[in-house]
Design a protein around this motif. Structure first.
Motif, PDB file in Angstrom:
ATOM      1  N   ALA A  91     -27.737 -25.418 -20.648  1.00  0.00           N
ATOM      2  CA  ALA A  91     -26.333 -25.380 -20.898  1.00  0.00           C
ATOM      3  C   ALA A  91     -25.862 -23.946 -20.919  1.00  0.00           C
ATOM      4  O   ALA A  91     -25.007 -23.555 -21.718  1.00  0.00           O
ATOM      5  CB  ALA A  91     -25.872 -26.032 -22.178  1.00  0.00           C
ATOM      6  N   GLN A  92     -26.484 -23.263 -19.950  1.00  0.00           N
ATOM      7  CA  GLN A  92     -26.200 -21.973 -20.023  1.00  0.00           C
ATOM      8  C   GLN A  92     -24.993 -21.287 -19.149  1.00  0.00           C
ATOM      9  O   GLN A  92     -24.986 -21.472 -17.723  1.00  0.00           O
ATOM     10  CB  GLN A  92     -27.455 -21.008 -19.380  1.00  0.00           C
ATOM     11  CG  GLN A  92     -27.399 -19.385 -19.583  1.00  0.00           C
ATOM     12  CD  GLN A  92     -28.891 -19.074 -19.323  1.00  0.00           C
ATOM     13  OE1 GLN A  92     -29.956 -19.668 -19.596  1.00  0.00           O
ATOM     14  NE2 GLN A  92     -29.060 -17.742 -18.988  1.00  0.00           N
ATOM     15  N   VAL A  93     -23.995 -20.701 -19.815  1.00  0.00           N
ATOM     16  CA  VAL A  93     -22.880 -20.162 -19.136  1.00  0.00           C
ATOM     17  C   VAL A  93     -23.530 -18.825 -18.289  1.00  0.00           C
ATOM     18  O   VAL A  93     -24.076 -18.077 -18.729  1.00  0.00           O
ATOM     19  CB  VAL A  93     -21.850 -19.682 -19.930  1.00  0.00           C
ATOM     20  CG1 VAL A  93     -20.549 -19.165 -18.984  1.00  0.00           C
ATOM     21  CG2 VAL A  93     -21.186 -20.816 -20.529  1.00  0.00           C
ATOM     22  N   VAL A 127     -38.123 -22.049 -16.139  1.00  0.00           N
ATOM     23  CA  VAL A 127     -38.010 -20.789 -16.327  1.00  0.00           C
ATOM     24  C   VAL A 127     -36.948 -20.158 -16.611  1.00  0.00           C
ATOM     25  O   VAL A 127     -35.830 -20.564 -16.131  1.00  0.00           O
ATOM     26  CB  VAL A 127     -38.519 -20.013 -14.762  1.00  0.00           C
ATOM     27  CG1 VAL A 127     -38.537 -18.526 -15.012  1.00  0.00           C
ATOM     28  CG2 VAL A 127     -39.770 -20.783 -14.363  1.00  0.00           C
ATOM     29  N   ALA A 128     -36.722 -19.433 -17.683  1.00  0.00           N
ATOM     30  CA  ALA A 128     -35.619 -18.890 -18.426  1.00  0.00           C
ATOM     31  C   ALA A 128     -34.830 -18.130 -17.463  1.00  0.00           C
ATOM     32  O   ALA A 128     -35.327 -17.401 -16.558  1.00  0.00           O
ATOM     33  CB  ALA A 128     -35.932 -18.115 -19.520  1.00  0.00           C
ATOM     34  N   ILE A 129     -33.478 -18.402 -17.389  1.00  0.00           N
ATOM     35  CA  ILE A 129     -32.629 -17.693 -16.307  1.00  0.00           C
ATOM     36  C   ILE A 129     -32.282 -16.173 -17.116  1.00  0.00           C
ATOM     37  O   ILE A 129     -31.493 -16.318 -18.270  1.00  0.00           O
ATOM     38  CB  ILE A 129     -31.353 -18.438 -16.140  1.00  0.00           C
ATOM     39  CG1 ILE A 129     -31.829 -19.795 -15.244  1.00  0.00           C
ATOM     40  CG2 ILE A 129     -30.413 -17.754 -15.194  1.00  0.00           C
ATOM     41  CD1 ILE A 129     -30.653 -20.738 -14.956  1.00  0.00           C
ATOM     42  N   ARG A 130     -32.451 -15.262 -16.351  1.00  0.00           N
ATOM     43  CA  ARG A 130     -31.758 -13.878 -16.971  1.00  0.00           C
ATOM     44  C   ARG A 130     -30.565 -13.632 -16.728  1.00  0.00           C
ATOM     45  O   ARG A 130     -30.111 -13.271 -15.708  1.00  0.00           O
ATOM     46  CB  ARG A 130     -32.709 -12.954 -16.184  1.00  0.00           C
ATOM     47  CG  ARG A 130     -32.466 -11.388 -16.668  1.00  0.00           C
ATOM     48  CD  ARG A 130     -33.082 -11.118 -17.895  1.00  0.00           C
ATOM     49  NE  ARG A 130     -34.558 -11.105 -17.995  1.00  0.00           N
ATOM     50  CZ  ARG A 130     -35.268 -11.166 -19.115  1.00  0.00           C
ATOM     51  NH1 ARG A 130     -34.447 -10.735 -20.363  1.00  0.00           N
ATOM     52  NH2 ARG A 130     -36.433 -11.355 -19.078  1.00  0.00           N
ATOM     53  N   GLY A 131     -29.770 -13.668 -17.791  1.00  0.00           N
ATOM     54  CA  GLY A 131     -28.316 -13.203 -17.734  1.00  0.00           C
ATOM     55  C   GLY A 131     -27.415 -14.355 -18.249  1.00  0.00           C
ATOM     56  O   GLY A 131     -27.938 -15.338 -18.598  1.00  0.00           O
ATOM     57  N   GLY A 132     -26.217 -14.138 -18.011  1.00  0.00           N
ATOM     58  CA  GLY A 132     -25.161 -15.100 -18.308  1.00  0.00           C
ATOM     59  C   GLY A 132     -25.314 -15.195 -20.135  1.00  0.00           C
ATOM     60  O   GLY A 132     -25.404 -14.215 -20.798  1.00  0.00           O
ATOM     61  N   ILE A 133     -25.154 -16.311 -20.681  1.00  0.00           N
ATOM     62  CA  ILE A 133     -25.102 -16.640 -21.955  1.00  0.00           C
ATOM     63  C   ILE A 133     -26.434 -17.535 -22.420  1.00  0.00           C
ATOM     64  O   ILE A 133     -25.953 -18.747 -22.504  1.00  0.00           O
ATOM     65  CB  ILE A 133     -23.734 -16.982 -22.535  1.00  0.00           C
ATOM     66  CG1 ILE A 133     -22.831 -15.870 -22.273  1.00  0.00           C
ATOM     67  CG2 ILE A 133     -24.061 -17.020 -24.167  1.00  0.00           C
ATOM     68  CD1 ILE A 133     -21.422 -16.341 -22.850  1.00  0.00           C
ATOM     69  N   LEU A 155     -12.884 -17.285 -22.769  1.00  0.00           N
ATOM     70  CA  LEU A 155     -14.084 -18.185 -22.522  1.00  0.00           C
ATOM     71  C   LEU A 155     -14.577 -18.502 -24.063  1.00  0.00           C
ATOM     72  O   LEU A 155     -15.093 -17.493 -25.097  1.00  0.00           O
ATOM     73  CB  LEU A 155     -15.156 -17.473 -21.977  1.00  0.00           C
ATOM     74  CG  LEU A 155     -16.506 -18.059 -21.674  1.00  0.00           C
ATOM     75  CD1 LEU A 155     -16.551 -19.688 -20.967  1.00  0.00           C
ATOM     76  CD2 LEU A 155     -17.689 -17.352 -21.276  1.00  0.00           C
ATOM     77  N   GLY A 156     -14.598 -19.811 -24.236  1.00  0.00           N
ATOM     78  CA  GLY A 156     -14.944 -20.295 -25.669  1.00  0.00           C
ATOM     79  C   GLY A 156     -16.446 -21.087 -25.763  1.00  0.00           C
ATOM     80  O   GLY A 156     -16.633 -21.571 -24.706  1.00  0.00           O
ATOM     81  N   LEU A 157     -17.132 -20.610 -26.658  1.00  0.00           N
ATOM     82  CA  LEU A 157     -18.526 -21.470 -26.494  1.00  0.00           C
ATOM     83  C   LEU A 157     -18.769 -21.710 -28.115  1.00  0.00           C
ATOM     84  O   LEU A 157     -18.582 -20.875 -29.070  1.00  0.00           O
ATOM     85  CB  LEU A 157     -19.729 -20.559 -26.154  1.00  0.00           C
ATOM     86  CG  LEU A 157     -19.839 -20.374 -24.836  1.00  0.00           C
ATOM     87  CD1 LEU A 157     -19.197 -18.945 -24.563  1.00  0.00           C
ATOM     88  CD2 LEU A 157     -21.218 -20.006 -24.330  1.00  0.00           C
ATOM     89  N   GLU A 158     -19.080 -23.114 -28.557  1.00  0.00           N
ATOM     90  CA  GLU A 158     -19.107 -23.434 -29.718  1.00  0.00           C
ATOM     91  C   GLU A 158     -20.465 -24.421 -29.728  1.00  0.00           C
ATOM     92  O   GLU A 158     -20.642 -25.344 -29.288  1.00  0.00           O
ATOM     93  CB  GLU A 158     -18.129 -24.186 -30.565  1.00  0.00           C
ATOM     94  CG  GLU A 158     -18.256 -24.518 -31.814  1.00  0.00           C
ATOM     95  CD  GLU A 158     -17.417 -25.533 -32.522  1.00  0.00           C
ATOM     96  OE1 GLU A 158     -17.419 -25.645 -33.408  1.00  0.00           O
ATOM     97  OE2 GLU A 158     -16.582 -25.927 -31.718  1.00  0.00           O
TER      98      GLU A 158
END
Length: 297
Positions: free
Chosen positions: A47-49, A73-79, A148-151
């Motif tokens: 759920a990575q922005v 594999v982990a994505i480098r960047g975003g949140i 941009l809001g993330l909770e």
């Protein structure tokens, strides 16, 4: 279309007004959100922005052009979402920053008014139980509008009490690292590697090779750049982390170019479980959030 610069994508389906699902050649699934206020991309893995572009403005988030297009594999960047621990795992067999960022999440709902609000979820399953024997339900509410809001909401769905660490590990794009400043972090920091404490001016200048825990960070942080201000409202945290790998650190990362360190800084809202975990009894919840707003100057 931001991700086309990184990946070969195919449109799979429309999910409603301004919401579409795409898939990469490597098998990663993405949700694209478009409205009059902004464009946003979210990976269903983690759920990575990955991108947030206010109308008429540059992308506020940094994403590596060398990100690895492969599930698991982990994505480098975003949140990235770090959960249920932040930092190194206690066992070498477990992933750093937890498993939420490489797990497959579900898109549960998307509502549209003047902006979009999307709900993603991850619940305990066989995959998560193999690394952490607890019953939980995670949800991420993403709001895409003029901010941009993330909770991130953690719920204990089991009978046992447990403690959690977490982070919204935000990679913010900068024009140049050396011309950036961060206000609101406070003056007291701890080095993540050496655990040495140090003092800084109230307006902090990020430097290459930086990895510090700011234990007095305020609810409102401001990233100053020559042509913009980025306001980061945070809640539910006990620490803010500022990180940049520098040239030497970037050279050790397969999913980062050697000069990438000059174009981003991580400003993270963190529950540092080594400092003080958040303890949840059965049925209890905890919310960790960021609201990110851009102002040109």
């Amino acid at each position: 279309m931001m991700l086309v610069n990184h990946l070969e994508l195919a449109l799979i389906e429309s999910l409603g007004s301004g919401v579409t699902r795409w898939e990469s050649k490597g098998g990663l699934a993405f949700i694209k959100i478009e409205n009059s206020l902004a464009t946003c991309w979210v990976s269903l893995q983690g759920a990575q922005v990955l991108s947030y572009i206010p109308a008429g403005q540059p992308d506020l988030l940094w994403l590596s052009h060398k990100m690895i297009d492969r599930p698991g594999v982990a994505i480098r960047g975003g949140i990235p979402i770090c959960w249920p621990w932040f930092g190194k795992a206690e066992s070498a067999s477990l992933p750093n920053h937890g498993f939420a960022r490489t797990a497959q999440w579900c898109l549960d709902d998307a509502t549209v008014t003047d902006f979009h609000r999307l709900s993603f979820s991850l619940a305990s399953n066989e995959y998560t139980q193999s690394m952490c024997s607890r019953d939980f339900h995670l949800s991420l509410e993403v709001t895409v509008g003029d901010a941009l809001g993330l909770e991130l909401i953690t719920k204990n769905t089991g009978d046992a009490r447990w403690g959690v660490g977490a982070a919204l590990h935000s990679y913010f794009a900068v024009e140049q690292l050396s011309q950036s400043m961060v206000e609101g972090l406070g003056c007291s920091a701890i080095d993540v590697q050496t655990l040495e404490a140090s003092r800084f001016p109230e307006v902090f200048v990020p430097n290459p090779g930086l990895d510090k825990l700011f234990v007095e960070a305020e609810p409102l942080l401001t990233l100053h750049q020559p042509h913009s201000l980025l306001h980061i409202e945070q809640d539910g945290y006990n620490t803010s982390v500022c990180w940049n790998p520098g040239e030497l650190g970037a050279a050790k990362l397969a999913d980062m170019s050697e000069d990438d360190w000059e174009s981003f800084v991580c400003i993270e809202s963190v529950i540092n479980q080594r400092q003080e975990a958040i303890w949840l009894d059965s049925g209890q919840i905890h919310s960790l959030s960021q609201v990110i707003r851009y102002t040109p100057v």
